[in-house]
Scaffold this motif. Structure first.
Motif, PDB file in Angstrom:
ATOM      1  N   LEU A 214      -2.178  11.076  -0.177  1.00  0.00           N
ATOM      2  CA  LEU A 214      -0.768  11.239  -0.551  1.00  0.00           C
ATOM      3  C   LEU A 214       0.048  10.017  -0.131  1.00  0.00           C
ATOM      4  O   LEU A 214       0.872   9.520  -0.908  1.00  0.00           O
ATOM      5  CB  LEU A 214      -0.210  12.508   0.105  1.00  0.00           C
ATOM      6  CG  LEU A 214       1.217  12.891  -0.268  1.00  0.00           C
ATOM      7  CD1 LEU A 214       1.314  13.187  -1.758  1.00  0.00           C
ATOM      8  CD2 LEU A 214       1.663  14.092   0.533  1.00  0.00           C
ATOM      9  N   ILE A 215      -0.189   9.520   1.064  1.00  0.00           N
ATOM     10  CA  ILE A 215       0.512   8.314   1.521  1.00  0.00           C
ATOM     11  C   ILE A 215       0.149   7.127   0.630  1.00  0.00           C
ATOM     12  O   ILE A 215       1.007   6.326   0.254  1.00  0.00           O
ATOM     13  CB  ILE A 215       0.176   8.028   3.001  1.00  0.00           C
ATOM     14  CG1 ILE A 215       0.833   9.089   3.882  1.00  0.00           C
ATOM     15  CG2 ILE A 215       0.639   6.643   3.416  1.00  0.00           C
ATOM     16  CD1 ILE A 215       0.413   9.039   5.328  1.00  0.00           C
ATOM     17  N   GLY A 216      -1.119   7.020   0.261  1.00  0.00           N
ATOM     18  CA  GLY A 216      -1.544   5.945  -0.622  1.00  0.00           C
ATOM     19  C   GLY A 216      -0.880   6.018  -1.987  1.00  0.00           C
ATOM     20  O   GLY A 216      -0.488   5.010  -2.566  1.00  0.00           O
ATOM     21  N   LEU A 217      -0.746   7.216  -2.524  1.00  0.00           N
ATOM     22  CA  LEU A 217      -0.086   7.373  -3.826  1.00  0.00           C
ATOM     23  C   LEU A 217       1.405   7.072  -3.746  1.00  0.00           C
ATOM     24  O   LEU A 217       1.981   6.501  -4.675  1.00  0.00           O
ATOM     25  CB  LEU A 217      -0.301   8.796  -4.360  1.00  0.00           C
ATOM     26  CG  LEU A 217      -1.688   9.094  -4.912  1.00  0.00           C
ATOM     27  CD1 LEU A 217      -1.811  10.583  -5.209  1.00  0.00           C
ATOM     28  CD2 LEU A 217      -1.938   8.284  -6.168  1.00  0.00           C
ATOM     29  N   LEU A 218       2.028   7.473  -2.658  1.00  0.00           N
ATOM     30  CA  LEU A 218       3.469   7.264  -2.533  1.00  0.00           C
ATOM     31  C   LEU A 218       3.824   5.792  -2.278  1.00  0.00           C
ATOM     32  O   LEU A 218       4.900   5.343  -2.661  1.00  0.00           O
ATOM     33  CB  LEU A 218       4.032   8.125  -1.401  1.00  0.00           C
ATOM     34  CG  LEU A 218       4.042   9.631  -1.670  1.00  0.00           C
ATOM     35  CD1 LEU A 218       4.506  10.386  -0.432  1.00  0.00           C
ATOM     36  CD2 LEU A 218       4.923   9.960  -2.856  1.00  0.00           C
ATOM     37  N   THR A 219       2.934   5.069  -1.640  1.00  0.00           N
ATOM     38  CA  THR A 219       3.246   3.666  -1.309  1.00  0.00           C
ATOM     39  C   THR A 219       2.660   2.671  -2.302  1.00  0.00           C
ATOM     40  O   THR A 219       2.870   1.471  -2.170  1.00  0.00           O
ATOM     41  CB  THR A 219       2.729   3.331   0.106  1.00  0.00           C
ATOM     42  OG1 THR A 219       1.318   3.547   0.151  1.00  0.00           O
ATOM     43  CG2 THR A 219       3.433   4.174   1.149  1.00  0.00           C
ATOM     44  N   ALA A 220       1.914   3.133  -3.301  1.00  0.00           N
ATOM     45  CA  ALA A 220       1.323   2.220  -4.287  1.00  0.00           C
ATOM     46  C   ALA A 220       2.409   1.707  -5.222  1.00  0.00           C
ATOM     47  O   ALA A 220       3.318   2.427  -5.619  1.00  0.00           O
ATOM     48  CB  ALA A 220       0.262   2.958  -5.082  1.00  0.00           C
ATOM     49  N   ASN A 221       2.302   0.413  -5.586  1.00  0.00           N
ATOM     50  CA  ASN A 221       3.301  -0.164  -6.485  1.00  0.00           C
ATOM     51  C   ASN A 221       2.737  -0.470  -7.868  1.00  0.00           C
ATOM     52  O   ASN A 221       3.469  -0.835  -8.752  1.00  0.00           O
ATOM     53  CB  ASN A 221       3.930  -1.432  -5.875  1.00  0.00           C
ATOM     54  CG  ASN A 221       2.878  -2.491  -5.597  1.00  0.00           C
ATOM     55  OD1 ASN A 221       1.730  -2.357  -5.952  1.00  0.00           O
ATOM     56  ND2 ASN A 221       3.318  -3.563  -4.937  1.00  0.00           N
ATOM     57  N   GLY A 222       1.433  -0.334  -8.052  1.00  0.00           N
ATOM     58  CA  GLY A 222       0.839  -0.525  -9.365  1.00  0.00           C
ATOM     59  C   GLY A 222       0.447  -1.950  -9.676  1.00  0.00           C
ATOM     60  O   GLY A 222      -0.128  -2.203 -10.744  1.00  0.00           O
ATOM     61  N   LYS A 223       0.703  -2.881  -8.819  1.00  0.00           N
ATOM     62  CA  LYS A 223       0.337  -4.284  -9.055  1.00  0.00           C
ATOM     63  C   LYS A 223      -1.025  -4.563  -8.422  1.00  0.00           C
ATOM     64  O   LYS A 223      -1.197  -4.431  -7.206  1.00  0.00           O
ATOM     65  CB  LYS A 223       1.388  -5.214  -8.460  1.00  0.00           C
ATOM     66  CG  LYS A 223       2.736  -5.115  -9.136  1.00  0.00           C
ATOM     67  CD  LYS A 223       3.702  -6.078  -8.501  1.00  0.00           C
ATOM     68  CE  LYS A 223       5.074  -5.905  -9.138  1.00  0.00           C
ATOM     69  NZ  LYS A 223       6.090  -6.743  -8.503  1.00  0.00           N
ATOM     70  N   VAL A 224      -1.970  -4.952  -9.252  1.00  0.00           N
ATOM     71  CA  VAL A 224      -3.312  -5.239  -8.761  1.00  0.00           C
ATOM     72  C   VAL A 224      -3.385  -6.708  -8.380  1.00  0.00           C
ATOM     73  O   VAL A 224      -3.014  -7.582  -9.168  1.00  0.00           O
ATOM     74  CB  VAL A 224      -4.355  -4.900  -9.842  1.00  0.00           C
ATOM     75  CG1 VAL A 224      -5.757  -5.184  -9.332  1.00  0.00           C
ATOM     76  CG2 VAL A 224      -4.239  -3.445 -10.253  1.00  0.00           C
ATOM     77  N   THR A 225      -3.872  -7.004  -7.181  1.00  0.00           N
ATOM     78  CA  THR A 225      -3.910  -8.391  -6.705  1.00  0.00           C
ATOM     79  C   THR A 225      -5.201  -9.087  -7.075  1.00  0.00           C
ATOM     80  O   THR A 225      -5.316 -10.280  -6.930  1.00  0.00           O
ATOM     81  CB  THR A 225      -3.729  -8.447  -5.179  1.00  0.00           C
ATOM     82  OG1 THR A 225      -4.779  -7.669  -4.584  1.00  0.00           O
ATOM     83  CG2 THR A 225      -2.390  -7.887  -4.779  1.00  0.00           C
ATOM     84  N   TRP A 226      -6.192  -8.415  -7.565  1.00  0.00           N
ATOM     85  CA  TRP A 226      -7.443  -9.046  -7.914  1.00  0.00           C
ATOM     86  C   TRP A 226      -7.561  -9.010  -9.391  1.00  0.00           C
ATOM     87  O   TRP A 226      -8.239  -9.198 -10.172  1.00  0.00           O
ATOM     88  CB  TRP A 226      -8.646  -8.378  -7.248  1.00  0.00           C
ATOM     89  CG  TRP A 226      -8.599  -6.875  -7.226  1.00  0.00           C
ATOM     90  CD1 TRP A 226      -7.973  -6.102  -6.307  1.00  0.00           C
ATOM     91  CD2 TRP A 226      -9.169  -5.984  -8.182  1.00  0.00           C
ATOM     92  NE1 TRP A 226      -8.121  -4.776  -6.617  1.00  0.00           N
ATOM     93  CE2 TRP A 226      -8.848  -4.664  -7.771  1.00  0.00           C
ATOM     94  CE3 TRP A 226      -9.903  -6.152  -9.333  1.00  0.00           C
ATOM     95  CZ2 TRP A 226      -9.244  -3.554  -8.476  1.00  0.00           C
ATOM     96  CZ3 TRP A 226     -10.298  -5.038 -10.036  1.00  0.00           C
ATOM     97  CH2 TRP A 226      -9.977  -3.742  -9.606  1.00  0.00           C
TER      98      TRP A 226
END
Length: 53
Positions: free
Chosen positions: A41-53
């Motif tokens: 849940l924390i991972g989903l809430l803090t994800a911004n959708g920008k992939v760095t790789w």
């Protein structure tokens, strides 16, 4: 009238370490599921959708 040992009374004084661990196994599994759910849940809430790789 009879005094002394009652039916259903179980005395475990020197329980083995494995026997104690077996008693807490269910609680441990539930705690791990709750912790993993909170991390997801924390991972989903803090994800911004920008992939760095």
């Amino acid at each position: 009238m009879q005094t002394g040992h009652h039916e259903g009374e179980v005395h475990h004084k020197n329980r083995h370490l494995l026997e104690r661990f077996e008693g807490y196994t269910d609680l441990l599994v539930v705690a791990l599921i709750v912790l993993l759910g909170a991390a997801m849940l924390i991972g989903l809430l803090t994800a911004n959708g920008k992939v760095t790789w």
